[in-house]
Design an enzyme around this catalytic site. Structure first.
Site: not given
Ligand code: BGC
Length: 782
Positions: A280
């Site tokens: 993530d």
């Molecule tokens: C989130 C993810 C997301 C990623 C990219 C993170 O803050 O937890 O679900 O895909 O950001 O935007």
């Protein structure tokens, strides 16, 4: 232009851009030569550029960049670093589970055909219990991702609804792993049928947002295998997503992105996952440990990670063979992408056609919780007094990366009008004036702050009592509309969120008294992302329609159900408890903080915390049933405008061998065409382990049955469906004894049941010993 000339120009461009002598013709080429040959020809620097993303730099915001080439796609969440000498392009990734998210939320920024369909959120789709329908959404979604030239969508999310306050529950499907895994597999198969990649997230146990990047989730191996990993296991085995995103949190002391147990032993070795694993965004701490764990790709990628991995290989701390394996794994997946195939995307999507899919899916999934005296369906010429700000301002989906750059959101007021209802005009004007006045006085914060900590909604508008009385005279019915929203970064609160605000309670009381005094019905519509307390108001209204967050066509879809154009056939994929304190995880949510150990990180202040999953496997209905706690509305529950009878339960045998099938006939015994979801619960013999009183092992939905029409549904039980996870043996074991198949219209409304016997205990599957908690957990037992 001829190919050879293009190559020459490209070579000159590369020399001029300082990237060295163009090696086309000598260096093996991506898409032509074997991946192994490319990896062999790569320098250490080249390899590191594959496993670390391009950096986080969006319009007006940069958090470190690894490469200066312009992004291929406007304002999406991530790109990878291109390596021209091997012909490796930059791969693109966009959020999120309910539609394409671009980090620019104004109409001005979205002017260049960049709007995307806002689909119904995961929790609503799951309430359809219809994997064919979810697959259909996936196909349309995949088409849109492809039309915008995006290689990977960062979704679906499939974590378990452990607690109703979880801020991201709307992005997830259910409290049950079979429903979650089946829904995820259906949408992934649909998306990937279009030649674009899905990214199943957040692996694993992202069950809260409070301290999400520093919380240690302490979970028994059994609860992990049966609940918090089983959802992912089902999805992986049924759909082989191209990518999986590890979560921010730790499980049993290790960041998931740094956990070899999770990513290599369980995901790849036990389950046979073939794709790539990405972190993530800024997840985990130690890039080298992430490489060693088999988390191939670090997103969005930072210069510090490049440095750490390079130095670790040079010093021998990280074996180059591990890096090679990660690079190979990534390149093998990238070969399948649109970009690798040179797809010439139109950069515009068929938003009109997709809106119809979104509307149909939303209407087919909504759950009718209450319908006294046939208050619904309502006659579509009726005069409606619509109370509640969100009735005029739809909540299409959640916030954060789960938000979508949608072209519009149809409010219920507009949906009702489109359907032929007469929405009270003066009430409509008062609400709209109130909302625009509030918006003018409360301008939005800067983009990133708004994303991570969205401004609260306008408080519920108070309609004067005399006006309510007047509307009760002038209208045929009242709708009271309750709205809720949440998103990544924050969990919900009990007061004023799980429970109604005092203004909302007053509104319902006032409307209920005034309309009931005139013998006119009051309908509640719930436009919510997570479970709320319905017990305080359900007796004050005649009908309750749960619309969850229905996507951009929400108002039209709600009107379709209210008018009876669509007969509701959704059922709850998550329990509505009687009181919050009944929730089995209530006393362990969101856990204990250790503020004295706080540090500053990429994502701001990070407070170590821990949560002990004392409820073990007793999540959702597994708890309420086994411990006989009556919920407000149970798992699997949902009404229809017609009635169904269940008959003729047949099992393929009375003794279990390799598999067993169960069939049941469903008949529409009412007066309206409709669809029914039938659920198969299994009660297993006690044996060596503690077991829930029953668990969902299958579900199926009929086609649209006319009055009097029947359909036979068939369910298959495999050996693993009989098994529980035995921690001491690291194996799925089915105990010998008597099993009972229960076919229900909900988890409490069991219509038919029949037993079969497993003559001897079966070791169904032996798996790795992995993710053991460091301390013993005082787990709930039956
Ligand atoms: C989130 C993810 C997301 C990623 C990219 C993170 O803050 O937890 O679900 O895909 O950001 O935007």
């Amino acid at each position: 232009m001829k190919r050879s000339m293009i190559a020459r120009f490209a070579a000159i461009a590369l020399v001029l851009s300082g990237q060295g002598v163009f090696a086309q013709g000598t260096a093996p080429q991506f898409g032509k030569d074997p991946i192994k040959a490319i990896v062999k020809a790569m320098s250490l620097d080249d390899k590191v550029k594959i496993v670390v993303g391009k950096g986080f730099s969006l319009p007006g915001m940069s958090m470190g960049s690894n490469d200066e080439t312009p992004d291929k796609i406007f304002a999406i969440s991530g790109h990878t670093i291109p390596l021209a000498k091997f012909g490796i392009p930059s791969i693109s990734m966009a959020d999120g589970p309910s539609g394409i998210h671009r980090w620019a939320m104004t109409a001005k920024d979205s002017a260049n055909n960049n709007f995307s369909t806002a689909w119904p959120v995961g929790t609503l789709l799951a309430s359809s219990w219809d994997t064919t329908l979810i697959h259909k959404v996936g196909v349309a979604f995949g088409e849109e991702i492809k039309d915008y030239g995006i290689d990977f969508i960062l979704g679906p999310g499939a974590n378990i609804h452990r607690n109703p306050l979880g801020g991201r529950n709307f992005e997830y499907y259910s409290e049950d792993p079979l429903v979650s895994g089946s829904a995820a597999a259906a949408i992934i198969n649909g998306i990937q049928s279009q030649g674009v990649g899905a990214t199943l997230k957040h692996f694993a146990a992202n069950n809260q947002e409070t301290n999400r990047a520093s919380v240690n989730e302490i979970i028994s191996e059994r609860a992990l295998r049966e609940i918090y990993l089983r959802n992912f296991e089902i999805a992986v085995k049924r759909s082989q997503p191209w990518a999986i995103m590890s979560s921010y949190n730790l499980v049993n002391g290790t960041y998931t992105s740094e956990s070899n147990d999770l990513i290599t032993k369980i995901l790849r070795d036990d389950w046979g996952f073939k794709g790539m694993v990405m972190t993530d965004w800024f997840g985990g701490k130690d890039a080298v440990a992430q490489m060693q764990a088999g988390n191939n790709l670090l997103m969005p990628g930072s210069p510090a990670q490049i440095k750490a991995i390079t130095e670790a290989v040079k010093s021998g701390k990280l074996s180059e063979a591990v890096l090679d394996k990660n690079v190979e794994g990534i390149l093998n997946v990238w070969l399948k992408t649109l970009t690798a195939k040179g797809f010439d995307y139109p950069n515009k999507a068929d938003l009109k056609a997709h809106a119809q899919v979104a509307r149909m899916a939303a209407a087919e999934s909504m759950v009718l919780l209450k319908n006294s005296a046939q208050a619904l369906p309502a006659h579509s010429g009726a005069t409606v007094a619509l109370f509640g700000t969100h009735g005029y301002d739809l909540i299409a989906g959640g916030t954060g990366s789960g938000d979508v750059n949608k072209p519009y959101a149809i409010s219920l007021a507009d949906g009702l009008t489109n359907a032929g209802f007469k929405v009270d005009a003066s009430l409509q004007k008062s609400y709209k004036d109130y909302l625009s006045d509030y918006a003018a006085k409360h301008p939005k914060k800067p983009l990133i702050q708004e994303i991570m900590n969205p401004s609260p909604f306008a408080p519920e508008y108070i309609v004067d009592g005399s006006v309510v009385t007047q509307k009760a005279d002038a209208s045929d019915l009242a709708i009271v509309y309750i709205g809720r929203n949440a998103g990544e970064g924050n969990d919900r609160k009990v007061e004023g969120d799980y429970r109604l605000t005092s203004q909302e309670a007053d509104m319902i009381n006032q409307v209920s008294d005034a309309f009931h005094a005139k013998h006119k019905p009051v309908i509640a519509v719930l436009n919510i992302g997570g479970v709320i307390d319905v017990t305080t108001f359900r007796d004050k209204v005649d009908a309750i329609l749960l619309a969850w967050e229905p996507g951009e066509e929400g108002g039209n879809a709600i009107a379709d159900v209210l008018s009876g154009k669509v007969n509701p056939s959704g059922k709850l994929a998550t329990t509505f408890p009687t009181v919050y304190s009944d929730v089995p995880s209530a006393k362990n949510f969101p856990g204990k903080e250790f503020p004295e150990k706080a540090t500053m990180g990429m994502m701001g202040k990070s407070i170590p915390a821990e949560v002990i999953y004392q409820e073990g496997i007793y999540v959702g209905y597994r708890y309420y049933h086994t411990f006989k706690i009556k919920p407000a509305y149970e798992f699997g529950y949902g009404l229809s405008y017609t009635k169904f009878t269940y008959s003729n339960l047949k099992l393929s045998g009375l003794t279990f061998h390799d598999k067993l099938t169960a069939s049941v006939t469903i008949t529409n015994s009412g007066n309206t065409a409709g669809k029914e979801v039938a659920e198969l619960y299994l009660t297993a013999p006690k044996g060596q382990l503690d077991k829930p009183s029953e668990e969902l092992k299958g579900f199926a939905k009929t086609r649209l049955l006319k009055p009097g029409e029947s359909q036979t549904l068939t369910f298959t039980l495999n050996a693993k469906d009989l098994a529980s996870f035995n921690t001491g043996k690291s194996a799925w074991i089915a105990d010998a004894g008597k099993y009972v198949v229960k076919i229900g219209a909900s988890s409490e409304d069991i219509k038919l049941q029949k037993g079969f016997t497993l003559p001897g205990s079966l070791t169904v599957e032996k798996v790795h010993k992995a993710l053991a908690p460091q301390a013993s957990i005082d787990e709930l037992k039956n």
